[in-house]
Scaffold this motif. Structure first.
Motif, PDB file in Angstrom:
ATOM      1  N   GLN A 333       0.849  -1.194   0.000  1.00 43.10           N
ATOM      2  CA  GLN A 333       0.000   0.000   0.000  1.00 43.10           C
ATOM      3  C   GLN A 333       0.881   1.239   0.000  1.00 43.10           C
ATOM      4  OE1 GLN A 333      -4.037  -1.719   1.985  1.00 43.10           O
ATOM      5  NE2 GLN A 333      -2.704  -0.703   3.445  1.00 43.10           N
ATOM      6  N   ILE A 334       0.553   2.183  -0.897  1.00 41.26           N
ATOM      7  CA  ILE A 334       1.439   3.325  -1.163  1.00 41.26           C
ATOM      8  C   ILE A 334       0.680   4.645  -1.049  1.00 41.26           C
ATOM      9  CG2 ILE A 334       2.879   4.436  -2.924  1.00 41.26           C
ATOM     10  CD1 ILE A 334       3.512   1.691  -4.050  1.00 41.26           C
ATOM     11  N   ASN A 335       1.332   5.629  -0.452  1.00 41.47           N
ATOM     12  CA  ASN A 335       0.846   7.001  -0.371  1.00 41.47           C
ATOM     13  C   ASN A 335       1.521   7.791  -1.494  1.00 41.47           C
ATOM     14  OD1 ASN A 335       0.287   9.690   0.336  1.00 41.47           O
ATOM     15  ND2 ASN A 335       1.682   9.686   2.085  1.00 41.47           N
ATOM     16  N   TYR A 336       0.711   8.424  -2.358  1.00 41.56           N
ATOM     17  CA  TYR A 336       1.322   9.146  -3.484  1.00 41.56           C
ATOM     18  C   TYR A 336       0.506  10.367  -3.909  1.00 41.56           C
ATOM     19  CZ  TYR A 336       3.188  10.187  -8.132  1.00 41.56           C
ATOM     20  OH  TYR A 336       3.742  10.824  -9.224  1.00 41.56           O
ATOM     21  N   LEU A 337       1.182  11.418  -4.206  1.00 40.55           N
ATOM     22  CA  LEU A 337       0.775  12.584  -4.977  1.00 40.55           C
ATOM     23  C   LEU A 337      -0.126  13.589  -4.254  1.00 40.55           C
ATOM     24  CD1 LEU A 337       1.295  13.829  -7.747  1.00 40.55           C
ATOM     25  CD2 LEU A 337      -0.781  12.730  -8.579  1.00 40.55           C
ATOM     26  N   GLY A 338      -1.309  13.158  -3.793  1.00 43.92           N
ATOM     27  CA  GLY A 338      -2.261  14.124  -3.239  1.00 43.92           C
ATOM     28  C   GLY A 338      -1.853  14.686  -1.896  1.00 43.92           C
ATOM     29  N   TYR A 339      -1.093  13.891  -1.143  1.00 46.42           N
ATOM     30  CA  TYR A 339      -0.709  14.302   0.213  1.00 46.42           C
ATOM     31  C   TYR A 339       0.747  13.887   0.435  1.00 46.42           C
ATOM     32  CZ  TYR A 339      -1.057  14.903   5.303  1.00 46.42           C
ATOM     33  OH  TYR A 339      -0.891  15.318   6.599  1.00 46.42           O
ATOM     34  N   PRO A 340       1.693  14.779   0.170  1.00 50.89           N
ATOM     35  CA  PRO A 340       3.113  14.405   0.260  1.00 50.89           C
ATOM     36  C   PRO A 340       3.694  14.424   1.665  1.00 50.89           C
ATOM     37  CG  PRO A 340       2.898  16.658  -0.521  1.00 50.89           C
ATOM     38  CD  PRO A 340       1.505  16.129  -0.386  1.00 50.89           C
ATOM     39  N   GLY A 341       2.830  14.382   2.683  1.00 51.86           N
ATOM     40  CA  GLY A 341       3.287  14.261   4.067  1.00 51.86           C
ATOM     41  C   GLY A 341       3.139  12.829   4.540  1.00 51.86           C
ATOM     42  N   THR A 342       3.655  12.531   5.710  1.00 46.24           N
ATOM     43  CA  THR A 342       3.509  11.186   6.250  1.00 46.24           C
ATOM     44  C   THR A 342       2.086  10.977   6.761  1.00 46.24           C
ATOM     45  OG1 THR A 342       4.377   9.560   7.810  1.00 46.24           O
ATOM     46  CG2 THR A 342       4.303  11.848   8.563  1.00 46.24           C
ATOM     47  N   LEU A 343       1.606   9.733   6.671  1.00 44.39           N
ATOM     48  CA  LEU A 343       0.284   9.387   7.175  1.00 44.39           C
ATOM     49  C   LEU A 343       0.357   8.825   8.595  1.00 44.39           C
ATOM     50  CD1 LEU A 343      -1.275   7.784   3.976  1.00 44.39           C
ATOM     51  CD2 LEU A 343      -1.519  10.113   4.808  1.00 44.39           C
ATOM     52  N   ASN A 355      14.309  13.734  -3.712  1.00 42.08           N
ATOM     53  CA  ASN A 355      15.271  14.273  -2.741  1.00 42.08           C
ATOM     54  C   ASN A 355      14.937  15.687  -2.268  1.00 42.08           C
ATOM     55  OD1 ASN A 355      16.853  11.956  -2.755  1.00 42.08           O
ATOM     56  ND2 ASN A 355      18.042  12.638  -4.520  1.00 42.08           N
ATOM     57  N   ILE A 356      14.086  16.391  -3.015  1.00 44.51           N
ATOM     58  CA  ILE A 356      13.670  17.726  -2.595  1.00 44.51           C
ATOM     59  C   ILE A 356      12.485  17.622  -1.644  1.00 44.51           C
ATOM     60  CG2 ILE A 356      12.805  19.977  -3.360  1.00 44.51           C
ATOM     61  CD1 ILE A 356      15.686  19.390  -4.210  1.00 44.51           C
ATOM     62  N   LEU A 357      11.507  16.818  -2.007  1.00 45.35           N
ATOM     63  CA  LEU A 357      10.320  16.654  -1.163  1.00 45.35           C
ATOM     64  C   LEU A 357      10.693  16.087   0.198  1.00 45.35           C
ATOM     65  CD1 LEU A 357       7.179  16.844  -1.214  1.00 45.35           C
ATOM     66  CD2 LEU A 357       7.174  14.428  -1.789  1.00 45.35           C
ATOM     67  N   ILE A 358      11.502  15.038   0.215  1.00 41.77           N
ATOM     68  CA  ILE A 358      11.936  14.435   1.475  1.00 41.77           C
ATOM     69  C   ILE A 358      13.463  14.302   1.451  1.00 41.77           C
ATOM     70  CG2 ILE A 358      11.730  12.481   3.061  1.00 41.77           C
ATOM     71  CD1 ILE A 358       9.084  11.776   1.738  1.00 41.77           C
ATOM     72  N   PRO A 359      14.171  15.263   2.025  1.00 39.95           N
ATOM     73  CA  PRO A 359      15.630  15.133   2.107  1.00 39.95           C
ATOM     74  C   PRO A 359      16.011  13.887   2.903  1.00 39.95           C
ATOM     75  CG  PRO A 359      14.902  17.360   2.679  1.00 39.95           C
ATOM     76  CD  PRO A 359      13.676  16.507   2.608  1.00 39.95           C
ATOM     77  N   LYS A 360      17.169  13.354   2.647  1.00 38.36           N
ATOM     78  CA  LYS A 360      17.640  12.145   3.345  1.00 38.36           C
ATOM     79  C   LYS A 360      17.552  12.325   4.861  1.00 38.36           C
ATOM     80  CE  LYS A 360      19.333   9.530  -0.124  1.00 38.36           C
ATOM     81  NZ  LYS A 360      19.038   8.096  -0.341  1.00 38.36           N
ATOM     82  N   PRO A 374      14.098   9.548  -9.494  1.00 38.22           N
ATOM     83  CA  PRO A 374      15.438  10.100  -9.742  1.00 38.22           C
ATOM     84  C   PRO A 374      15.468  11.617  -9.880  1.00 38.22           C
ATOM     85  CG  PRO A 374      14.561   8.977 -11.690  1.00 38.22           C
ATOM     86  CD  PRO A 374      13.651   8.634 -10.562  1.00 38.22           C
ATOM     87  N   ASN A 375      14.375  12.226 -10.341  1.00 42.01           N
ATOM     88  CA  ASN A 375      14.364  13.674 -10.514  1.00 42.01           C
ATOM     89  C   ASN A 375      13.255  14.325  -9.694  1.00 42.01           C
ATOM     90  OD1 ASN A 375      16.544  13.847 -12.529  1.00 42.01           O
ATOM     91  ND2 ASN A 375      15.142  12.654 -13.788  1.00 42.01           N
ATOM     92  N   CYS A 376      12.016  14.185 -10.174  1.00 36.47           N
ATOM     93  CA  CYS A 376      10.877  14.800  -9.492  1.00 36.47           C
ATOM     94  C   CYS A 376       9.793  13.764  -9.239  1.00 36.47           C
ATOM     95  CB  CYS A 376      10.334  15.951 -10.344  1.00 36.47           C
ATOM     96  SG  CYS A 376       8.905  16.784  -9.609  1.00 36.47           S
ATOM     97  N   TYR A 377       9.226  13.779  -8.037  1.00 37.84           N
ATOM     98  CA  TYR A 377       8.184  12.801  -7.690  1.00 37.84           C
ATOM     99  C   TYR A 377       6.887  13.063  -8.427  1.00 37.84           C
ATOM    100  CZ  TYR A 377       4.990  15.764  -4.996  1.00 37.84           C
ATOM    101  OH  TYR A 377       4.048  16.701  -4.638  1.00 37.84           O
TER     102      TYR A 377
END
Length: 423
Positions: A333-343, A355-360, A374-377
């Motif tokens: 089960q995957i969280n994607y696109l609409g809510y880029p925060g943690t659930l 790497n921009i949305l969630i830095p290491k 690799p580039n943009c989510y």
């Protein structure tokens, strides 16, 4: 399955033990075991017991499990039998609000307050309805009324912060900022998205999400065992397969999916058929509408479809149904696109990011494992045409001279701090 045995009778006599069943039903409800609680309440109704608390509590369970029409029937029955009971009026108001019937919603919520002038939850629900109609000042007034009767009402505090932000009302900033210290972390949980704009603190976002999920949705998972499909089955879940930013972003992805190795299933949380859903039907293996199904019915349906990967496109945004994922509807089960925060959920395995949305350095603040593009989510439509016409200030009633600050986000994302920097 609950059976009518001696457990429900007093001293094994023929006298029905109503109080014991009510106690068991209420306990099951408090513990989040809605299926068991609903069976107890239904048994009571079958036996002819229909006091307002039984009808109201049973309705709450149905409402929380996505069965809005059934819940509405119980609430309407309750106010017909007990017209002076305020709680069912309030619950009806929340359902009408979710259905977009704002005038009807406000009518029932004001009736609940008329019957109980210190009804905290009714003021909160009324504020939500008025806010949905765009009357933010009056919504703010009613959130404050709710807080008058309960100063520790976390939900009202969080949404009051968000509502004031929507009209750039920066009064009481010090008080609101002080609330953020422990809001949603200690005391009652809050909608994680309501404070995301007000505070840039990844640790607090994680704790708020975890507390919210645990309080609302946490339950024992069931393992999924099904035979390997010939093709990998991916299910996408959303209420936004319509004229919505998420749909505009992801539509081209559906056009480009590899159908030799994958079968694509679309599950829509509303029943709206529109230009987008008509197009999607031609692009995917299956499109199903889920609005009339309870969470458990949805879980059963999706499990029967033998979905390998379930992708939630909503997170904690409006009209989501995160609850269905708590039942484990797919092995992944995957969280994607609409809510880029943690659930903050142990049942959501991954989040797709970059790497921009969630830095290491921020991975530790996510309950999900990170799938990094690799580039943009963010997917987008590479066929969109860029407007080539020339725009003039006068077209937008802007003065010919002076700096113009432009932000295409929601106004609540413009805080006092940003505005101060700009000035």
């Amino acid at each position: 399955e609950i059976k009518e045995n001696s457990y429900f009778y007093t001293n094994n006599s023929n006298k029905f033990n109503k109080e014991e069943i009510i106690s068991q039903a209420n306990t099951a409800m408090i513990n989040g075991n809605y299926l068991q609680a609903s069976k107890y309440y239904q048994l009571l109704l079958d036996k002819g017991y229909s006091d307002p608390n039984i009808l109201s509590n049973y309705g709450i369970i149905l409402q929380k499990s996505g069965q809005l029409n059934k819940a509405l029937e119980l609430y309407l029955k309750s106010i017909h039998l007990y017209p002076s009971h305020p709680y069912s009026y309030s619950h009806i108001g929340t359902i009408y609000k979710d259905q977009g019937k704002l005038i009807e919603s406000e009518k029932f919520l004001r009736k609940a307050i008329e019957l109980n002038p210190s009804f905290t939850e009714a003021y909160f629900n009324l504020a939500n309805t008025i806010r949905a109609s765009g009357n933010y000042p009056e919504a703010i007034y009613n959130y404050k009324k709710a807080l008058e009767f309960n100063q520790n009402y976390s939900k009202a505090k969080s949404v009051l912060i968000e509502c004031k932000s929507q009209i750039c009302d920066w009064s009481d900033r010090k008080t609101l900022k002080a609330w953020l210290g422990e809001l949603g972390i200690k005391g009652g949980s809050i909608e994680p998205m309501s404070t995301m704009y007000a505070e840039d603190n990844a640790f607090k976002q994680l704790k708020r999400a975890q507390n919210f999920y645990k309080e609302r949705f946490s339950r024992k998972e069931k393992l999924i065992k099904h035979k390997k499909n010939k093709k990998i089955r991916i299910g996408y879940f959303s209420a936004d397969f319509k004229d919505h930013p998420v749909m505009h972003l992801i539509y081209r992805t559906f056009e480009l999916h590899d159908h030799t190795n994958f079968e694509i299933f679309i599950y829509s949380f509303n029943s709206e058929e529109n230009i987008f859903t008509k197009r999607l039907k031609k692009l995917v293996f299956s499109l199903k509408y889920l609005s009339r199904l309870s969470d458990l019915e949805v879980a059963k349906l999706v499990r029967n479809d033998k979905i390998d990967i379930a992708i939630d496109l909503m997170g904690y945004t409006n009209n989501n149904r995160i609850s269905i994922f708590s039942y484990r509807i797919a092995p992944i089960q995957i969280n994607y696109l609409g809510y880029p925060g943690t659930l903050g959920s142990e049942t959501i395995n991954y989040i797709i990011a970059d790497n921009i949305l969630i830095p290491k350095s921020h991975e530790k603040f996510y309950s999900e494992r990170i799938i990094r593009m690799p580039n943009c989510y963010q997917c987008n439509d590479n066929k969109k045409e860029i407007y080539k016409g020339k725009l003039k200030r006068i077209d937008f009633q802007l003065p010919e001279k002076g700096i113009v600050f432009t932000c295409f986000n929601a106004t609540k994302k413009v805080t006092y701090e940003e505005f101060d920097i700009w000035m």
